[in-house]
Scaffold this motif. Structure first.
Motif, mmCIF file in Angstrom:
data_model
loop_
_atom_site.group_PDB
_atom_site.id
_atom_site.type_symbol
_atom_site.label_atom_id
_atom_site.label_comp_id
_atom_site.label_asym_id
_atom_site.label_seq_id
_atom_site.Cartn_x
_atom_site.Cartn_y
_atom_site.Cartn_z
ATOM 1 N N LEU A 1 2.720 1.754 -3.420
ATOM 2 C CA LEU A 1 1.840 2.260 -4.471
ATOM 3 C C LEU A 1 1.420 3.695 -4.168
ATOM 4 O O LEU A 1 1.422 4.552 -5.059
ATOM 5 C CB LEU A 1 0.612 1.363 -4.635
ATOM 6 C CG LEU A 1 -0.362 1.767 -5.744
ATOM 7 C CD1 LEU A 1 0.333 1.871 -7.110
ATOM 8 C CD2 LEU A 1 -1.526 0.779 -5.811
ATOM 9 N N SER A 2 1.109 3.978 -2.931
ATOM 10 C CA SER A 2 0.713 5.329 -2.542
ATOM 11 C C SER A 2 1.833 6.327 -2.831
ATOM 12 O O SER A 2 1.601 7.402 -3.398
ATOM 13 C CB SER A 2 0.345 5.350 -1.054
ATOM 14 O OG SER A 2 -0.047 6.635 -0.653
ATOM 15 N N ASN B 1 -5.169 5.269 -9.259
ATOM 16 C CA ASN B 1 -5.720 5.972 -8.096
ATOM 17 C C ASN B 1 -7.074 5.410 -7.698
ATOM 18 O O ASN B 1 -7.378 5.307 -6.508
ATOM 19 C CB ASN B 1 -5.799 7.478 -8.373
ATOM 20 C CG ASN B 1 -4.500 8.176 -8.053
ATOM 21 O OD1 ASN B 1 -4.247 8.506 -6.905
ATOM 22 N ND2 ASN B 1 -3.659 8.366 -9.057
ATOM 23 N N PHE C 1 0.831 -1.204 0.000
ATOM 24 C CA PHE C 1 0.000 0.000 0.000
ATOM 25 C C PHE C 1 0.863 1.252 0.000
ATOM 26 O O PHE C 1 0.639 2.190 -0.771
ATOM 27 C CB PHE C 1 -0.941 -0.021 1.217
ATOM 28 C CG PHE C 1 -1.667 1.266 1.441
ATOM 29 C CD1 PHE C 1 -2.686 1.670 0.593
ATOM 30 C CD2 PHE C 1 -1.335 2.099 2.498
ATOM 31 C CE1 PHE C 1 -3.368 2.869 0.792
ATOM 32 C CE2 PHE C 1 -1.999 3.297 2.710
ATOM 33 C CZ PHE C 1 -3.019 3.683 1.843
ATOM 34 N N ILE D 1 -6.200 2.057 -5.757
ATOM 35 C CA ILE D 1 -5.709 2.183 -4.378
ATOM 36 C C ILE D 1 -6.830 2.652 -3.451
ATOM 37 O O ILE D 1 -6.906 2.242 -2.292
ATOM 38 C CB ILE D 1 -4.462 3.075 -4.275
ATOM 39 C CG1 ILE D 1 -3.773 2.819 -2.925
ATOM 40 C CG2 ILE D 1 -4.780 4.543 -4.506
ATOM 41 C CD1 ILE D 1 -2.375 3.399 -2.808
#
Length: 180
Positions: free
Chosen positions: A50-51, A152, A47, A155
């Motif tokens: 990717l963020s 986006n 997470f 996520i």
């Protein structure tokens, strides 16, 4: 009340603690979502990676607008609350803009195309029409930026689903999906 345990920082797995510490240093607090995801060090690592990568793509206001649209579609009160707070307090999006964003719209023409597309991607599980794709490209988004919008959405779907499964206690001023 949350259906999955949200550990304190010290109760979190040792592998998650340095990441949680970095979040705490950046935000001044470690929100429940991060501690919840941190119960799985692998999920937290993925997470955060990717963020971090997506923070280098679309501008922050567009990312928040997308987050609001996706959270509304998925009925995630935790994410609506968090992104309404971030959008207003940190990015200075006004209340009327964020209400539009939750409906999959924006008062800004280019952002409107991105938010509309993000909502369509969420609602159709990515099976958008040729017209949907053409509209976002016509607004000036490159094919790489179309992928950024989809990433986006993805996520945000992840965090929406985690919070919807857990019914995570909201640690932001509360906003409910049905209020849009």
């Amino acid at each position: 009340m949350t259906r999955l345990t949200v550990p304190t920082r010290d109760q979190s797995p040792a592998a998650s603690q340095p990441v949680l510490d970095a979040v705490g240093k950046q935000l001044g607090v470690i929100p429940n979502l991060f501690r919840l995801i941190g119960t799985s060090p692998a999920a937290l690592e993925g997470f955060m990676a990717l963020s971090g990568a997506l923070n280098k793509t679309l501008d922050a206001k567009t990312r928040e607008r997308v987050a609001l649209a996706v959270a509304q579609v998925n009925g995630c009160d935790y994410c609506l609350s968090a992104h309404t707070y971030i959008g207003g307090a940190l990015l200075k999006l006004d209340e009327s803009e964020m209400t539009l964003n939750r409906r999959g719209l924006s008062g800004d023409a280019k952002a409107n195309a991105a938010v509309m597309f993000a909502r369509k991607v969420t609602e159709t599980r990515g099976k958008v029409s040729d017209a949907d794709l053409a509209a976002v490209k016509l607004a000036g988004f490159t094919e790489a930026q179309v992928i950024d919008i989809v990433a986006n959405v993805a996520i945000n779907v992840l965090t929406n689903f985690v919070n919807n499964v857990a019914e995570t206690d909201i640690d932001f001023p509360v906003v409910h999906a049905e209020a849009a």
